[in-house]
Design a protein around this motif. Structure first.
Motif, short mmCIF file in Angstrom:
data_model
loop_
_atom_site.label_atom_id
_atom_site.label_comp_id
_atom_site.label_asym_id
_atom_site.label_seq_id
_atom_site.Cartn_x
_atom_site.Cartn_y
_atom_site.Cartn_z
N ASP A 65 0.85 -1.20 0.02
CA ASP A 65 0.15 -0.12 0.01
C ASP A 65 0.80 1.32 -0.03
O ASP A 65 0.58 2.11 -0.71
CB ASP A 65 -0.98 -0.17 1.18
N GLU A 66 2.08 1.31 0.56
CA GLU A 66 3.10 2.42 0.66
C GLU A 66 3.40 2.75 -0.42
O GLU A 66 3.58 3.75 -0.99
CB GLU A 66 4.11 2.21 1.50
N LEU A 67 3.79 1.60 -1.41
CA LEU A 67 4.50 1.74 -2.58
C LEU A 67 3.39 2.14 -3.85
O LEU A 67 3.63 2.97 -4.49
CB LEU A 67 5.03 0.46 -3.06
N ASN A 97 3.62 -8.77 -6.09
CA ASN A 97 2.56 -9.21 -6.54
C ASN A 97 1.10 -8.39 -6.02
O ASN A 97 0.25 -8.41 -6.63
CB ASN A 97 2.34 -10.72 -6.21
N LEU A 98 1.27 -8.25 -4.70
CA LEU A 98 0.05 -7.50 -4.11
C LEU A 98 -0.03 -5.95 -4.63
O LEU A 98 -1.02 -5.50 -5.07
CB LEU A 98 0.36 -7.40 -2.57
N TRP A 99 1.34 -5.51 -4.91
CA TRP A 99 1.20 -4.12 -5.66
C TRP A 99 0.68 -4.36 -6.91
O TRP A 99 -0.19 -3.62 -7.54
CB TRP A 99 2.56 -3.67 -5.85
N ASP A 119 10.18 -3.07 -5.50
CA ASP A 119 9.81 -1.86 -6.12
C ASP A 119 9.46 -1.93 -7.55
O ASP A 119 9.81 -1.11 -8.46
CB ASP A 119 10.71 -0.75 -6.07
N ASN A 120 8.92 -3.18 -8.06
CA ASN A 120 8.73 -3.66 -9.24
C ASN A 120 9.83 -3.42 -10.29
O ASN A 120 9.72 -3.17 -11.46
CB ASN A 120 7.51 -2.91 -9.91
N ALA A 121 10.94 -3.97 -9.70
CA ALA A 121 12.14 -3.91 -10.45
C ALA A 121 12.60 -2.81 -11.10
O ALA A 121 13.04 -2.74 -12.07
CB ALA A 121 12.29 -5.02 -11.46
N ALA A 122 12.11 -1.58 -10.17
CA ALA A 122 12.55 -0.21 -10.66
C ALA A 122 11.89 -0.01 -11.96
O ALA A 122 12.10 1.39 -12.61
CB ALA A 122 13.94 0.08 -10.76
#
Length: 261
Positions: free
Chosen positions: A12-14, A44-46, A158-161
């Protein structure tokens, strides 16, 4: 390993950091016990949060596949992330620099699939057989987590930036060109900043694609026909500032360009 409540909190923070452009504090400083498995759970949750907000999967990215990138980051194993359709832009586009956390640019090749690739025993021939075409691409790196001291755990979370990608040039079938020897020259404001050869990505850019298929098979996932797979950079990340124009020359495969305003 982290509990589900903490995983949810981080995801949620991301999501929020992606909206307000304020990076969160480094995860491995706050949660030193965090593992790679935890970070993929966060990612995965992001992804699920993003899809619930209307974003659609366009493909995947593979990162840290070349020695150049591993030396630049101090991280020695590949990672992967998600590409949503709103992240894919055409050559000649303009980015709002302020919407990114000091972006960086890399030269890559992207594989457009017309067949599924399913692990855990996928190989390079499966990738070449499943590829409709390969196209030049620039990856725009972004960060939702502060960069100083980052580890692969932070990067994966961080989704691999992944920030965005720019595609252009001449799409080519894998059988029409030796992909190992695709070379690139990366310019910033008419100055050559980086050069590289695609063999720098695991000796063949397709190698990262089957690595990914085998990696995600452990989670019951596969690469699907129609996906665009960003195969990994063969140049170091190039920092860009507001006002910069980026131009990448891939020889026979054409050129890709973008501007940061």
């Amino acid at each position: 390993m982290l509990n589900d409540e903490t995983i949810t909190q981080i995801a949620d923070e991301l999501v929020q950091a992606g909206q307000d452009r304020v990076p969160v504090k480094r995860l491995t400083a706050r949660f030193p016990e965090m593992t790679v498995e935890d970070s993929y759970k966060v990612q995965n949750l992001w992804r699920l949060r993003s899809e619930a907000n209307g974003r659609k999967l366009a493909g995947r990215k593979i990162g840290l596949t070349s020695r150049a990138m591993q030396m630049a980051t101090g991280i020695t194993e590949p990672d992967y992330g998600i590409i949503f359709d709103d992240m894919v832009l055409d050559s000649g586009c303009t980015f709002e620099w302020d919407k990114y956390t000091h972006p960086r640019v890399e030269m890559e090749l992207a594989f457009k699939l017309n067949k599924d690739i399913e692990g855990p025993n996928a190989n390079i021939f499966d990738v070449l057989n499943a590829t409709e075409y390969v196209i030049p691409a620039l990856e725009i790196l972004d960060s939702r987590i502060e960069m100083e001291g980052r580890t692969i755990v932070d990067t994966i979370s961080d989704n691999a930036a992944m920030g965005a990608m720019v595609i252009g040039g001449n799409p080519m079938k894998p059988s029409d060109i030796d992909l190992r020897w695709v070379s690139g020259i990366l310019f910033k404001n008419q100055v050559v900043e980086e050069t590289g050869v695609a063999a720098g990505v695991l000796n063949h850019p397709a190698a990262g694609v089957y690595w990914l298929a085998n990696k995600i098979a452990a989670h019951g996932d596969k690469l699907n026909a129609g996906e665009l797979i960003l195969a990994g950079s063969f140049t170091r990340p190039m920092w860009v500032d507001k006002g910069d124009t980026v131009f990448a020359d891939y020889g026979r495969m054409g050129t890709v360009t973008c501007h940061f305003a």
